[in-house]
Design a protein around this motif. Structure first.
Motif, PDB file in Angstrom:
ATOM      1  N   ARG B  85      35.156 -16.061  -9.970  1.00 36.11           N
ATOM      2  CA  ARG B  85      34.282 -16.113  -8.716  1.00 36.11           C
ATOM      3  C   ARG B  85      33.257 -16.808  -8.838  1.00 36.11           C
ATOM      4  NH1 ARG B  85      33.828 -10.081  -7.407  1.00 36.11           N
ATOM      5  NH2 ARG B  85      32.676 -10.818  -5.865  1.00 36.11           N
ATOM      6  N   ALA B  86      32.065 -17.294  -9.998  1.00 31.12           N
ATOM      7  CA  ALA B  86      31.065 -17.629  -9.710  1.00 31.12           C
ATOM      8  C   ALA B  86      31.427 -19.023  -9.375  1.00 31.12           C
ATOM      9  CB  ALA B  86      30.573 -17.705 -11.348  1.00 31.12           C
ATOM     10  N   ILE B  87      32.686 -20.019 -10.466  1.00 34.32           N
ATOM     11  CA  ILE B  87      32.816 -20.916 -10.617  1.00 34.32           C
ATOM     12  C   ILE B  87      33.482 -21.233  -9.168  1.00 34.32           C
ATOM     13  CG2 ILE B  87      34.421 -22.868 -11.819  1.00 34.32           C
ATOM     14  CD1 ILE B  87      34.105 -20.998 -13.920  1.00 34.32           C
ATOM     15  N   ASP B  88      34.106 -20.250  -8.760  1.00 36.60           N
ATOM     16  CA  ASP B  88      34.297 -21.232  -7.224  1.00 36.60           C
ATOM     17  C   ASP B  88      33.640 -20.887  -6.491  1.00 36.60           C
ATOM     18  OD1 ASP B  88      37.287 -21.084  -7.937  1.00 36.60           O
ATOM     19  OD2 ASP B  88      37.427 -19.069  -7.821  1.00 36.60           O
ATOM     20  N   GLN B  89      32.661 -20.112  -6.035  1.00 35.53           N
ATOM     21  CA  GLN B  89      31.778 -19.702  -5.345  1.00 35.53           C
ATOM     22  C   GLN B  89      30.710 -20.122  -5.561  1.00 35.53           C
ATOM     23  OE1 GLN B  89      29.994 -15.333  -5.176  1.00 35.53           O
ATOM     24  NE2 GLN B  89      28.795 -15.669  -4.283  1.00 35.53           N
ATOM     25  N   GLY B  90      30.010 -20.724  -6.456  1.00 34.75           N
ATOM     26  CA  GLY B  90      29.053 -21.849  -6.932  1.00 34.75           C
ATOM     27  C   GLY B  90      29.717 -23.458  -6.871  1.00 34.75           C
ATOM     28  N   ASN B  91      31.045 -23.631  -6.548  1.00 37.86           N
ATOM     29  CA  ASN B  91      31.222 -24.534  -6.840  1.00 37.86           C
ATOM     30  C   ASN B  91      31.071 -25.522  -8.039  1.00 37.86           C
ATOM     31  OD1 ASN B  91      33.332 -26.830  -6.455  1.00 37.86           O
ATOM     32  ND2 ASN B  91      32.205 -27.271  -4.313  1.00 37.86           N
ATOM     33  N   LEU B  92      31.357 -24.763  -8.908  1.00 35.52           N
ATOM     34  CA  LEU B  92      30.488 -25.150 -10.489  1.00 35.52           C
ATOM     35  C   LEU B  92      31.005 -26.035 -11.257  1.00 35.52           C
ATOM     36  CD1 LEU B  92      29.277 -21.839 -12.325  1.00 35.52           C
ATOM     37  CD2 LEU B  92      28.460 -23.309 -10.354  1.00 35.52           C
ATOM     38  N   TRP B  93      32.401 -26.319 -11.053  1.00 34.73           N
ATOM     39  CA  TRP B  93      32.902 -27.297 -11.270  1.00 34.73           C
ATOM     40  C   TRP B  93      32.265 -29.095 -11.407  1.00 34.73           C
ATOM     41  CZ3 TRP B  93      33.543 -25.442 -16.299  1.00 34.73           C
ATOM     42  CH2 TRP B  93      34.369 -24.491 -16.434  1.00 34.73           C
ATOM     43  N   ALA B  94      32.118 -29.052  -9.622  1.00 34.52           N
ATOM     44  CA  ALA B  94      31.817 -30.639  -9.689  1.00 34.52           C
ATOM     45  C   ALA B  94      29.983 -30.388  -9.733  1.00 34.52           C
ATOM     46  CB  ALA B  94      31.812 -30.294  -8.077  1.00 34.52           C
ATOM     47  N   ALA B  95      29.340 -29.380  -9.485  1.00 33.87           N
ATOM     48  CA  ALA B  95      28.140 -28.991  -9.591  1.00 33.87           C
ATOM     49  C   ALA B  95      27.704 -30.063 -11.158  1.00 33.87           C
ATOM     50  CB  ALA B  95      27.333 -28.017  -9.591  1.00 33.87           C
ATOM     51  N   LEU B  96      28.477 -29.190 -12.625  1.00 26.52           N
ATOM     52  CA  LEU B  96      28.371 -29.698 -13.435  1.00 26.52           C
ATOM     53  C   LEU B  96      28.166 -31.036 -13.956  1.00 26.52           C
ATOM     54  CD1 LEU B  96      28.004 -28.169 -16.601  1.00 26.52           C
ATOM     55  CD2 LEU B  96      30.730 -28.092 -16.653  1.00 26.52           C
TER      56      LEU B  96
END
Lengths: 290, 300
Positions: B85-96
């Motif tokens: 959920r954190a990865i989806d909500q924060g769009n973390l892969w793209a941000a990484l």
């Protein structure tokens, strides 16, 4: 080298040209993003702007005087210095405690050294998120209400920095301890020095240059605190945890650029004085080993 | 400026050879060792406590975690989906991914500019060398916190808001890197330069074939701490990213996860994801990191 004697002047010139070429990338970037903005900061402070940032009006040093003696700058400065006070002594003491504890021959000591350095794996933002969750008044793990208390909010925020700096402080002090010669400690033991006296009479003076270095690093970190404030307290309650950098960040709009610039010059001067004072005052008392 | 350029970089400490940890007195060693282990374990728990408490909070269902009497040391109604959920909500892969691009640009740029500048300072003769070196070191007194507002102005004029070049270019030159690599070059025995000169190597080939390879440990530790600093940056990307959906780095993406206290669990999960690359780096390059972080503190 003799055959190079005649074209010496030409080779000198070629060497200078090459140096210019090698230095050019750094010089261009430093000029554009370090020295030019610094000049702009100093000059901007001399002008007041209207809301669009156009129509600059020269006001001389009066804006400097107004901002630097004003309540907003003073509050920011006080909060920044408070942040130094909360984080630096704690960092020095805890770093030394961890390093002294882990500087010994024991089976598995590397595991403890890894754990003590582990907080260097966290960024300011990561540490801030963890402490935001620990300290939050509604759902916080620690069940405290510091972030809504004007007197405790900044202290609460500073816990994140104290924790995040543990790894770096430990690594630096441990490196210092590793330079203290074993023979010296053995000789002191033979002379009847107990562990406490050995620490205060031998170890501490010998690692004092390292502690000075750590002090400078921690003070500069504290004066630059921004993400912690933004993520944990949002400067609140009612501005009681707004540090200088936080205030500078709030002055981005064109009409506030003059005021923000003066604040940034103020931050520069404070950082400069603190760094210089630490070198000058402590230099005499610090023991530099041969 | 009242201080010498050399002193701006805290590299003034000269220390003796590295020593082993102090030996324990043999007769009391057994009891002392137990005492030290107790202390070391206690300190370890204290250091790890913030991570443990927040990890437990992340794994617990929010409502269950805040129930009266629920121990903060244990998870309650565990839900592993929180990372997803954190990865989806924060769009973390793209941000990484963006963080990686910016970090590689900054570290790569810093390596090129500081190797070249360090070579000039270490090996070339040119006028005003000391003055130029002092000016380089003076940039250490102008961190981004001070130059933020005018730099934002410059970057806005260049139309570099919400761009990789806007996040990376201002940091591609570094006095610290120049200083450290110059120290490394100065440590190469002069006989090597003399011998290669007789062999006909010019400055350019000497730089890449001898000076850089012989200074590899210094360059490696600088690379690692440069990477660490660039990846962890917050203030500048926060200021030049106005379109956070499309341009946030991972550090900035964490900010969007801390807007509501009710979703603390997701914020913690996001923070742990953001820390993973650095944990990996720490495991792979711990020696270089220690050397890099202590480069200014201890010589030896």
């Amino acid at each position: 080298m003799a055959e190079r004697e005649t074209p010496a002047r030409a080779s000198r010139l070629a060497e200078t040209g090459m140096a210019a070429l090698f230095l050019a990338p750094s010089i261009i970037l430093f000029a554009l993003f370090f020295f030019y903005p610094f000049e702009q900061l100093v000059l901007r402070g001399l002008y007041r702007n209207n809301a669009q940032g156009t129509n600059l009006r020269y006001v001389g040093w009066s804006q400097y005087k107004d901002v630097l003696t004003g309540d907003d700058f003073r509050a920011g400065l006080v909060h920044s210095l408070q942040y130094v006070l909360y984080t630096v002594p704690a960092g020095l003491i805890l770093g030394t405690l961890l390093a002294v504890a882990a500087h010994r021959k024991l089976r598995g000591i590397r595991i403890f050294q890894t754990i003590f350095s582990s907080t260097v794996a966290t960024s300011v933002a990561v540490a801030s998120v963890l402490f935001y969750v620990l300290l939050n008044s509604q759902t916080g793990v620690l069940k405290v209400d510091w972030l809504n208390d004007p007197n405790l909010a900044l202290f609460g925020v500073s816990l994140s920095s104290i924790w995040q700096n543990l790894g770096l402080s430990f690594i630096i002090v441990l490196a210092g301890l590793q330079t203290v010669p074993t023979e010296l400690m053995e000789a002191a033991t033979l002379d009847g020095y107990g562990p406490v006296r050995r620490f205060f009479r031998i170890t501490l003076p010998l690692i004092s240059p390292v502690l000075l270095f750590l002090t400078v690093v921690l003070v500069i970190f504290a004066l630059q605190a921004f993400a912690q404030i933004e993520l944990i307290s949002r400067g609140g309650p009612a501005g009681h945890s707004e540090t200088l950098v936080y205030k500078i960040f709030q002055h981005q709009t064109p009409d506030q650029l003059g005021v923000g610039s003066v604040m940034a010059v103020g931050l520069f001067v404070v950082t400069f004085i603190v760094t210089l004072a630490q070198f000058l005052l402590l230099d005499r008392r610090v023991h530099y080993g041969d | 400026m009242g201080i010498e350029a050399e002193e701006l970089v805290p590299g003034v400490v000269v220390a003796g050879p590295r020593s082993e940890a102090p030996p324990e007195a043999p007769n009391r060693s057994w009891l002392a060792a137990v005492g030290w282990y107790v202390l070391l374990i206690g300190l370890s728990l204290l250091v790890l406590l913030p991570v443990w408490l927040t990890l437990m909070r992340a794994l617990s269902t929010p409502a269950a975690a805040v129930k009266p009497g629920a121990s903060p040391f244990l998870p309650h109604e565990v839900q592993w989906g929180v990372f997803r959920r954190a990865i989806d909500q924060g769009n973390l892969w793209a941000a990484l991914g963006r963080s990686m691009v910016v970090t590689i640009l900054i570290t790569g740029g810093q390596l090129v500019t500081s190797v070249l500048a360090a070579y000039a300072f270490a090996y070339l003769r040119f006028p005003f060398k000391r003055v130029i070196f002092a000016l380089f070191m003076a940039t250490l007194l102008l961190p981004i916190e001070v130059t933020l507002l005018p730099n934002l102005h410059t970057v806005r004029d260049l139309d570099w808001f919400n761009s990789y070049q806007g996040m990376a270019v201002p940091f591609m030159a570094t006095a610290l890197g120049t200083f450290l690599i110059r120290q490394g070059f100065l440590g190469v025995p002069s006989e090597i330069r003399d011998a290669t000169r007789l062999e006909g190597y010019g400055h350019w080939s000497y730089l890449w074939k001898f000076a850089v390879p012989l200074t590899r440990p210094v360059i490696a530790s600088f690379t690692v701490i440069s990477f660490l600093a660039a990846y962890n940056q917050y203030l500048w990307p926060r200021a030049v990213v106005t379109d956070s959906n499309n341009w946030s780095t991972i550090q900035i993406a964490l900010r969007d996860l801390t807007t509501t206290p009710e979703t603390s669990n997701i914020a913690v999960a996001g923070a742990l994801v953001a820390a993973i690359p650095i944990v990996v780096l720490l495991i792979l390059f711990s020696r270089q990191i220690v050397q890099g972080l202590t480069a200014g503190a201890v010589k030896g």
